[in-house]
Design an enzyme around this catalytic site. Sequence first.
Site, PDB file in Angstrom:
ATOM      1  N   TYR A 145       1.224  -1.381  -0.165  1.00  0.00           N
ATOM      2  CA  TYR A 145       0.036   0.487  -0.284  1.00  0.00           C
ATOM      3  C   TYR A 145       0.831   1.523   0.373  1.00  0.00           C
ATOM      4  O   TYR A 145       1.649   1.265   1.000  1.00  0.00           O
ATOM      5  CB  TYR A 145      -1.026  -0.873   1.299  1.00  0.00           C
ATOM      6  CG  TYR A 145      -1.672   1.311   2.171  1.00  0.00           C
ATOM      7  CD1 TYR A 145      -1.331   1.758   2.612  1.00  0.00           C
ATOM      8  CD2 TYR A 145      -2.420   1.904   1.305  1.00  0.00           C
ATOM      9  CE1 TYR A 145      -1.728   2.789   3.868  1.00  0.00           C
ATOM     10  CE2 TYR A 145      -3.410   3.438   1.304  1.00  0.00           C
ATOM     11  CZ  TYR A 145      -2.613   4.330   2.675  1.00  0.00           C
ATOM     12  OH  TYR A 145      -3.662   4.355   3.107  1.00  0.00           O
ATOM     13  N   ASP A 230      -1.141  -6.155   9.387  1.00  0.00           N
ATOM     14  CA  ASP A 230      -3.092  -4.995   9.317  1.00  0.00           C
ATOM     15  C   ASP A 230      -3.864  -6.139   8.124  1.00  0.00           C
ATOM     16  O   ASP A 230      -4.027  -6.719   7.315  1.00  0.00           O
ATOM     17  CB  ASP A 230      -1.941  -3.669   8.003  1.00  0.00           C
ATOM     18  CG  ASP A 230      -2.981  -3.181   8.116  1.00  0.00           C
ATOM     19  OD1 ASP A 230      -3.859  -3.266   8.589  1.00  0.00           O
ATOM     20  OD2 ASP A 230      -2.501  -1.184   7.393  1.00  0.00           O
ATOM     21  N   ILE A 232      -6.725  -4.976   8.226  1.00  0.00           N
ATOM     22  CA  ILE A 232      -7.721  -4.240   7.751  1.00  0.00           C
ATOM     23  C   ILE A 232      -9.013  -5.275   6.725  1.00  0.00           C
ATOM     24  O   ILE A 232     -10.276  -3.993   6.810  1.00  0.00           O
ATOM     25  CB  ILE A 232      -7.096  -2.377   7.421  1.00  0.00           C
ATOM     26  CG1 ILE A 232      -7.223  -2.708   6.672  1.00  0.00           C
ATOM     27  CG2 ILE A 232      -6.985  -2.575   8.466  1.00  0.00           C
ATOM     28  CD1 ILE A 232      -7.140  -0.714   5.797  1.00  0.00           C
ATOM     29  N   LYS A 273     -12.152  -0.078   5.264  1.00  0.00           N
ATOM     30  CA  LYS A 273     -12.853  -0.918   4.964  1.00  0.00           C
ATOM     31  C   LYS A 273     -14.124  -2.423   4.735  1.00  0.00           C
ATOM     32  O   LYS A 273     -14.628  -2.003   4.241  1.00  0.00           O
ATOM     33  CB  LYS A 273     -11.587  -1.627   4.310  1.00  0.00           C
ATOM     34  CG  LYS A 273     -10.510  -1.002   3.762  1.00  0.00           C
ATOM     35  CD  LYS A 273     -10.553  -0.053   2.776  1.00  0.00           C
ATOM     36  CE  LYS A 273      -9.018   0.936   3.238  1.00  0.00           C
ATOM     37  NZ  LYS A 273      -9.391   1.904   2.224  1.00  0.00           N
TER      38      LYS A 273
END
Lengths: 489, 497
Positions: A145, A230, A232, A273
Amino acid sequence: MKLLSRKAMCNTHGQDSSYFLGWQEYENNPFDEVQNRNGIIQMGLAENQLSFDLLESWLANNPDVAGFKRDGNSIFRELALFQDYHGLPSFKKALVEFMAEIRGNRVTFDPSRIVLTAGATSANETLMFCLAEAGEAFLLPTPYYPGFDRDLKWRTGAEIVPIHCTSSNGFQITASALEEAYQEAEKRNLRVKGVLVTNPSNPLGTTMTRNELNLLIKFITAKNIHLISDEIYSGTVFKHSPRFVSVMEVLKDRDYDKTEVWNRVHIVYSLSKDLGLPGFRVGAIYSNDDMVVAAATKMSSFGLVSSQTQYLLSALLSDKKFTKNYISENQKRLGKRQRMLVMGLQKAGISWLESNNAGLFCWVDMRHLLHSNTFEEEMELWKKIVYDVGLNISPGSSCHCSEPGWFRVCFANMSEATLNLAMQRLTDFVAEYSTANGHKRLHHSSKNSKKTSLTLPDKWLIRRLNWIRKIQKWLSRHLNWIEKIQNGC
Amino acid sequence: MELSKNPQLLSNIATNERHGENSPYFDGWKAYEENPYHPIKNKDGVIQMGLSENQICFDLIEEWIKKNPKASICTSEGVDEFKNIAIFQDYHGLPEFRQALASFMGRVRGGRVRFDPDRIVMSGGATGANELIMFCLADPGDAFLVPSPYYPAFDRDMGWRTGVQILPVDCDSSNGFLITKAALEAAYEKAIEDNNKIKGLLLANPSNPLGTLLDRETLTSLVSFVNEKNIHLVCDEIYSATVFKSPSFTSISEIIEEMGSEICNRDLIHIVYSLSKDMGLPGFRVGIVYSYNDAVVSCGRKMSSFGLVSSQTQHLLASMLLDEEFVGNFLEESSRRLAKRHEMFMKGLEQAGITCLKSNAGLFVWMDLRWLLKEQTEEAEIVLWRVIINEVKLNVSPGSSFHCTEPGWFRVCFANMDYHTVEVALKRLHAFARQEKLAISSTRYLRNHKLQLSFSFERYDKSCVHVRTLFHRTRCPLTPQYFLDISVPMVRAASRT
């Protein structure tokens, strides 16, 4: 003496990346189904817009929350004053239960180990402030990302060293890639403090395999470093074979909860998200280590979640009937939307990473459209797609991919009609591109063209165009002011 | 093995003490949390007077919310906006929110200045704002001058993760804690001599903990000072709407408008603001950096990603603050109620024979208890403070936690409780002051009559605490004869410790 700090003057914020420049171009010419059908379609923003109706219907059935009430009594004062960085207990409880539910209740989380932050952006930065500093680095598998450059490095001074993953094995992490990255960091005189992975992965849209997770645990054990997972996108898994496996699950299955490695594994989460609520700025750090929880909790003062929002979401997530239905329906819709996208890609003769089973995007392979296997060519292709085709997609180089030609294409932030149109544009583009001879330049004939007969603008020109637009805005404001004076206002 | 046993796995920032939470300022809060006062359930609990909150005008806000259901994205009237607001994460913030804030800030300053919505940068409360502006203006190791006494958490907000140093400019009661140019120059010169790189000056106006305002002349001279040294001026104006009496508030924004850009380099001027104090909404985390420097606005905006205001909150407050009638009424009523509360509190203190620094703003008073110190030292102040928390059961904040160089001053908050609790607090202060006066005159009596006692009469050590406790319970007068009688319970108790 320089007036501003080095952080203010540098560009470690990463906003000159094509990832963000593409957004700017979209903002200058945004597609609208009615008002601007020739505009740029935003496919570079990983947003989940598919399930708002479920949230809105819950709100309609729960009016108390809207009026700052609990059991009919006003709690406005309590909420307005609530700035305890430990967070609203009912919200933390509901959040960890939601996280457990997403993981099929195969793992449970302790609410006292959750630290609330203003979005995952803040969670990642805060965790980095706790675990690393200048002269130290975290290893990240590529592609990753683009916002990590800002979130992990900018104000903390820490560095990112890539773990190179390639398409040869579907971009999975290998032991040798991990080791190479570690050596690379040492060569650069950086002390490695940990590994950070995104699972499910952004931009790949895949869940990590158990094998990869085991590799990571073995690696961090041997090197005595941290692992940040992570997660998410954990609620966006739309295909369950393979199913999503959280690192916590693997640790638990292998009885790591009694070992010191347990304390070095931390999770980052957010509702941006899974629930599609990026505006509400709800992020979280989950750590098994008391010192990390304590330090991160203090740091969360710099970005707490609005108590009004904590309250709304604690009511929402405490409604188990709602969460069960939401999780399953959201995943169904994401799956359907992804299938629409890949059908369109197929029609256009474009392939994608077929292990795509999660996320709000697809990792698309356009290597065959490159004139040569270079990042310069990838940029040229990207510009064509943004300006000629009118699709803002994200080039792999902005995600630090080591192989040119890959693009992240989002599918959950638009209507079905818009997605169909986007796929049509792409199909037309590829058809024209393919009929052109070999490596000749594409003739700019698309009706979505910006009508320029000059060479395509580059980053410098984009910035100068934005600067000119700012001056135009300033002039127009001052002309209004002058007019007012002349009219005696 | 926990990481605590292997601390090098954590960063220095995570393991150092620069978060400042071991300060007595926070200790008092802990004492309150362990034993909070309640008018019915816990009448002997600790009354929280160390938390600067504005609880005086919630009814006005609640009424507005009831009348304006559309402002909430959760009501049937407002839910049409739910989706747009829920996905809105643009770090520029909702345009109407910035518009509303700019308008509100202008109203608070009596319409004497206009603020440009495009210069408003959001942050996670003023806590986030102060940190953000430091990240933009200073590098690790750089320093900012801050007049003392100052808000304890500035150490954390400005210096913890940024690595910036705070160098206090000491002010004292000899001139009512005013900042003088001489003191500033001296602090600046000393800092340079000590090889510090001064990047700026931070002021809180109105002042926390003093509750006073900087006048026009002082502000003008401070602007000249920073221009002369080419350093930044950050003005934390978060109490700007808590001014309840004249003289009226002068914002730095007014000064630089008057001075003009030929005299004042606007790139040096920045304002920090928040709705936590003026509107009593600390839970909503609305902080702002307002900078006259374009590069700071641009960089600050990017950094604001780390602490954006929830779009749900932006939406609600945009509607509220654009309601001009509401804002006008709120500001007037808030000021009136604060004035009334302040007056009540000051009267009560006067009756107790306790004086305060003369103030006209803020949610607190700066109380003078120097006469109660055994010696004019910080240690004595802390001893007194512990007595006030543990015995009088009031959490007040000791001046040393605000880096005040003169021991004996305490910040006491009055706007974070209801009328009845203020009365209880005043009663306790009254009783305490009376008792202390009595203790002082007893000491003097004993000293003057050269009387010896069989145990030490150190006022604030443990034995004395026992004595005082027993005194409260038995209401026995502290006569010398009484002390010599070993069969008396308090003497027995004292000789045990």
